[in-house]
Design a protein around this motif. Structure first.
Motif, PDB file in Angstrom:
ATOM      1  N   ASN A 150       3.279   5.872  -2.563  1.00 37.94           N
ATOM      2  CA  ASN A 150       4.481   6.833  -2.659  1.00 37.94           C
ATOM      3  C   ASN A 150       5.265   6.812  -4.020  1.00 37.94           C
ATOM      4  O   ASN A 150       6.267   7.073  -4.269  1.00 37.94           O
ATOM      5  CB  ASN A 150       5.563   6.325  -1.803  1.00 37.94           C
ATOM      6  CG  ASN A 150       4.983   6.866  -0.503  1.00 37.94           C
ATOM      7  OD1 ASN A 150       4.269   7.590  -0.033  1.00 37.94           O
ATOM      8  ND2 ASN A 150       5.640   6.143   0.624  1.00 37.94           N
ATOM      9  N   GLU A 157       0.945  -1.385  -0.111  1.00 34.44           N
ATOM     10  CA  GLU A 157      -0.044  -0.122   0.074  1.00 34.44           C
ATOM     11  C   GLU A 157       0.831   1.106   0.144  1.00 34.44           C
ATOM     12  O   GLU A 157       0.645   2.239  -0.693  1.00 34.44           O
ATOM     13  CB  GLU A 157      -1.041   0.090   1.232  1.00 34.44           C
ATOM     14  CG  GLU A 157      -1.941  -0.964   1.078  1.00 34.44           C
ATOM     15  CD  GLU A 157      -3.008  -0.824   0.061  1.00 34.44           C
ATOM     16  OE1 GLU A 157      -3.274   0.316  -0.298  1.00 34.44           O
ATOM     17  OE2 GLU A 157      -3.561  -1.983  -0.336  1.00 34.44           O
ATOM     18  N   THR A 158       2.044   1.187   0.943  1.00 33.45           N
ATOM     19  CA  THR A 158       2.990   2.414   1.076  1.00 33.45           C
ATOM     20  C   THR A 158       3.768   2.701  -0.532  1.00 33.45           C
ATOM     21  O   THR A 158       3.678   3.927  -0.894  1.00 33.45           O
ATOM     22  CB  THR A 158       3.890   2.235   2.320  1.00 33.45           C
ATOM     23  OG1 THR A 158       3.176   1.585   3.342  1.00 33.45           O
ATOM     24  CG2 THR A 158       4.613   3.497   2.402  1.00 33.45           C
TER      25      THR A 158
END
Ligand SMILES: Nc1ncnc2c1ncn2[C@@H]1O[C@H](COP(=O)(O)OP(=O)(O)OP(=O)(O)O)[C@@H](O)[C@H]1O
Length: 308
Positions: A225, A220-221
């Motif tokens: 990003n 998810e990160t």
């Protein structure tokens, strides 16, 4: 404080003049399912072999389950399970003979061994196949047996090298259920794959290319990003449009998905749809919408593939 099952620092592995892994740093928390995603030949298997002590690093430090590798590889062997894409089973032995053999290698006593075989046959749905020779089994059945064999001695840490490349999507899904069960019971799992959907199931992920980790973190990160927005464009002449778009520095990549072009645009362009309409007259009336990021987008963004 996070406890780590694996910590590797500046690990390099060379074969002659060829550098297969080039300065890898890795911290795998205990209990985590950690994925290694990368194309063929990027160094995933070499990394696993180095972490298990089967290969010695050319330089760098490797610590696995508190043991210094390769020096303490022999002690590590009893604490880890290792399943390769070839499954490493004995074709001429039956299902239960394969498990018995593995148990004996790990020095299990007869009574414990018999009890564990019964447990494993039940956990991995192999009861009905206990007398079946491996040579007559399907890919999915071999995969289940292979996981049963790799976990016979209840390893703390499991290395899985492309374990699902030879099976169909349904077997893959069942296999992942088994991995989540193992993870729930505290087993740390390091798994290599080149399937995006599989990588998305991991708690954490490292994306590897040409012997280097290009990005790592929670899926998810990584998706959040990426530094790009995604626009899907539906219009005519997608092939020609793609070639026009990728000439621009603001566009990280463009890939045709069926009847749409998936365009990755740098985040500093705040309204990418308006920007596309104003910069490219052929898109004046095109149907466009913002799309959710996928792991494939992350892969394209952090590896050289985005530059093509
Ligand atoms: N024993 C060896 N001697 C020489 N080169 C090797 C050796 N083992 C691996 N290599 C090379 O190192 C590179 C990385 O190989 P590796 O098997 O680690 O990649 P991989 O990412 O696991 O690929 P795959 O998905 O195909 O298994 C490849 O170019 C391979 O040819």
């Amino acid at each position: 404080m996070t406890e780590f099952a694996i910590q590797a620092t500046d690990v390099v592995k060379k074969f002659g003049d060829f550098t297969a892994i080039d300065g890898i740093n890795l911290s795998v928390p205990k209990g985590c399912i950690y994925g290694f995603l990368g194309p063929n030949g990027c160094g995933k298997s070499t990394t696993i072999r180095t972490l298990t002590g089967l290969l010695s690093p050319t330089s760098g430090q490797v610590n696995v389950l508190g043991l210094s590798i390769p020096k303490e590889s022999e002690a590590l062997r009893l604490k880890i399970g290792y399943m390769t894409q070839k499954f490493s089973l004995y074709d001429d032995l039956s299902v239960e003979e394969n498990l018995e053999f593995i148990g004996q290698i790990f020095g299990m006593e007869k009574q414990t061994l018999l009890q564990r075989i019964t447990e494993q046959l039940s956990t991995y749905g192999l009861d009905q196949l206990r007398k079946q020779r491996v040579s007559g089994m399907s890919g999915g059945q071999k995969q289940r047996l292979s996981l049963a064999a790799a976990t016979m001695h209840k390893p703390e840490l499991l290395f899985l090298d492309e374990p699902t490349s030879a099976v169909d999507p349904e077997n893959r899904r069942d296999f992942w259920e088994q991995l989540f069960d193992l993870s729930d019971k505290g087993t740390t799992i390091l798994i290599t794959t080149h399937y995006m959907d599989e990588a998305e199931r991991c708690h954490r992920l490292a994306i590897m290319e040409s012997g280097v980790i290009r990005a790592d973190g929670e899926p998810e990160t990584l998706m959040a990003n990426m530094g790009v927005n995604i626009v899907e464009v539906k219009t005519d002449n997608l092939r020609a449009l793609k070639n026009t778009l990728i000439q621009r520095n603001e566009i990280r990549s463009a890939a045709q998905i069926g009847i749409r072009l998936r365009v990755l645009i740098h985040q500093d362009i705040s309204d990418p749809i308006s920007w596309l309409r104003s910069e490219f007259p052929e898109l004046k009336d095109a149907e466009m919408n913002i799309a959710r990021p996928s792991l494939e987008d992350v892969f394209v963004t952090v590896t050289g593939k985005g530059r093509q």
